[in-house]
Design a protein around this motif. Structure first.
Motif, PDB file in Angstrom:
ATOM      1  N   SER A   1       0.806  -1.192  -0.055  1.00 12.19           N
ATOM      2  CA  SER A   1      -0.105   0.134   0.112  1.00 12.19           C
ATOM      3  C   SER A   1       0.868   1.461  -0.089  1.00 12.19           C
ATOM      4  O   SER A   1       0.745   2.305  -0.736  1.00 12.19           O
ATOM      5  N   SER A   2       1.811   1.428   0.910  1.00 12.77           N
ATOM      6  CA  SER A   2       2.597   2.527   1.025  1.00 12.77           C
ATOM      7  C   SER A   2       3.606   2.599  -0.376  1.00 12.77           C
ATOM      8  O   SER A   2       3.943   3.791  -0.859  1.00 12.77           O
TER       9      SER A   2
ATOM     10  N   ILE B   1      -4.898   7.123  -6.036  1.00 13.36           N
ATOM     11  CA  ILE B   1      -4.844   7.391  -4.635  1.00 13.36           C
ATOM     12  C   ILE B   1      -6.141   6.781  -3.859  1.00 13.36           C
ATOM     13  O   ILE B   1      -5.750   6.274  -2.785  1.00 13.36           O
TER      14      ILE B   1
ATOM     15  N   GLN C   1       1.218   4.144  -2.985  1.00 14.66           N
ATOM     16  CA  GLN C   1       0.758   5.436  -2.712  1.00 14.66           C
ATOM     17  C   GLN C   1       2.105   6.478  -3.060  1.00 14.66           C
ATOM     18  O   GLN C   1       1.709   7.460  -3.426  1.00 14.66           O
TER      19      GLN C   1
ATOM     20  N   ASN D   1       1.983   6.653  -6.550  1.00 15.64           N
ATOM     21  CA  ASN D   1       0.684   7.668  -6.921  1.00 15.64           C
ATOM     22  C   ASN D   1       1.138   9.025  -6.763  1.00 15.64           C
ATOM     23  O   ASN D   1       0.971   9.884  -7.685  1.00 15.64           O
TER      24      ASN D   1
ATOM     25  N   THR E   1      -6.164   3.123  -3.824  1.00 13.60           N
ATOM     26  CA  THR E   1      -5.051   2.424  -2.808  1.00 13.60           C
ATOM     27  C   THR E   1      -5.445   2.666  -1.461  1.00 13.60           C
ATOM     28  O   THR E   1      -5.302   1.939  -0.545  1.00 13.60           O
TER      29      THR E   1
END
Ligand SMILES: Nc1nc2c(ncn2[C@@H]2O[C@H](COP(=O)(O)OP(=O)(O)OP(=O)(O)O)[C@@H](O)[C@H]2O)c(=O)[nH]1
Length: 354
Positions: A26-27, A70, A30, A33, A73
């Motif tokens: 996830s990070s 974003i 991001q 993104n 996510t």
């Protein structure tokens, strides 16, 4: 000098935190993104400045797509986010290259995207394949069939190509760094699992043998102490196996702390530990092992036990003409002598010394 330490510490912290970052899908997504969003916001400004309004408008659409990515996510829809990223980069590069020609350099963004797609959806092979196809197909087709230059854009080629070259190289380099970090992190993790005992965290027998063989090959002076917990079965029987495990952990902790940098403590078997000393004077090793043995009942405590926790040890130094196996067997013999003589002692020659 102090500055140097502050900088190295800051770099170390950054490295550790970035490892945590790439660990987390996830990070990582991001981060990509946000980078994509910032890049396209810069594009809008650039194209307004060089007066190519249709490209500025196209980048507004791109910004919207990155914003949606974003949100996806944040909501944990990683697969959709990766698809959106692939489609945005692919469409943007295709339309701009076909309109302005290869000389503008928009096709360059497809290379970091290939690398990115290989790394990102690693957990979902099918979507990884489709995302890669979305990028690779235009990459090949554009390089083969797109026009090289368009008369209308001749005056801006130098500036736009340079801008694209730099901003396409950055994600390429960052993704390559990310791949390396993932590799190093996984390698360290695997090495840790291969060489360390899961319960106690000590190095395991395999690693112990490697340390010993390396020292033998370098003709270093080796001393060995084989240790065995006294009446460990009683601990298991009276407190249960889980508490037995806890006792093993406490003993392992105590032994490593006592050894400090002087030697290595391995978990050799169930309740057996091997202490390895390389290039340490034998008298120092004897003193260290004796202190370690004597202090153990004071330092390692478990509630509910009638008798203190102790260990017995067989200590040897490796003679030049002796093999490793002979030395280990001698250490084993001395350990049995320590047990026979009443336990809680170090036997280093024929007779016990505690
Ligand atoms: N909890 C726990 N027990 C273990 C582990 N590995 C070995 N043991 C136990 O260690 C005990 C060893 O018992 P014995 O070989 O009879 O030796 P001892 O009771 O320590 O007696 P002496 O060595 O003669 O002093 C057995 O009860 C094993 O089940 C482990 O990882 N966890």
């Amino acid at each position: 000098m102090a500055d140097f330490f502050i900088i190295t510490k800051a770099l170390k912290d950054l490295y550790n935190n970035s490892q945590r970052l790439v660990d987390n899908e996830s990070s990582t997504l991001q981060l990509i993104n946000v980078n994509g969003l910032i890049a396209h916001l810069c594009f809008i400004v650039l194209f307004i400045l060089i007066d190519i309004n249709w490209l500025a408008i196209m980048n507004i659409v791109s910004v919207i797509v990155w914003c949606v990515s974003i949100v996806c996510t944040i909501k944990g829809r990683h697969r959709i986010s990766v698809f959106l990223i692939a489609i945005e980069i692919s469409t943007h590069a295709t339309v701009t290259t076909l309109t302005m020609g290869l000389a503008a350099g928009f096709q360059l963004y497809l290379w970091p995207a290939v690398l990115l797609m290989c790394v990102l959806p690693a957990a979902h092979q099918k979507s990884s394949f489709w995302c890669l196809s979305i990028i690779i197909a235009p990459l090949l087709l554009l390089n083969l069939f797109a026009p090289l230059e368009k008369e209308a854009y001749r005056s801006v080629y130098n500036g736009v190509y340079l801008f694209n070259l730099i901003s396409a190289s950055l994600p390429f380099i960052l993704t390559a760094i990310m791949v390396r970090m993932i590799f190093m992190h996984n390698f360290q993790h695997m090495e840790q699992r291969a060489y360390n005992d899961e319960l106690t965290g000590l190095v395991n027998r395999r690693r112990g043998y490697e340390i010993l063989h390396a020292a033998v090959n370098k003709h270093q002076y080796i001393s060995l102490a084989l240790g065995d917990i006294d009446h460990f079965k009683r601990i298991n029987d009276s407190l249960g196996h889980l508490k037995g495990d806890e006792a093993l952990q406490k003993i392992a902790d105590y032994c490593s702390k006592q050894l400090d940098d002087m030697g290595t403590c391995c978990r050799w078997g169930g309740e057996e530990f091997l202490f390895i000393f390389i290039d340490q004077p034998y008298t120092h090793v004897r003193y260290k092992m004796q202190t370690l043995c004597e202090k153990m009942p004071l330092k390692v405590k478990m509630e509910g036990l009638d008798s203190p926790i102790t260990c017995s040890f067989g200590l040897v130094s490796l003679d030049k003409h002796e093999t490793l196996e002979q030395a280990l067997s001698e250490a084993d013999k001395r350990l049995y002598q320590a047990k026979d003589a009443g336990r809680f002692r170090v036997v280093h020659e024929k007779q016990p010394i505690v």
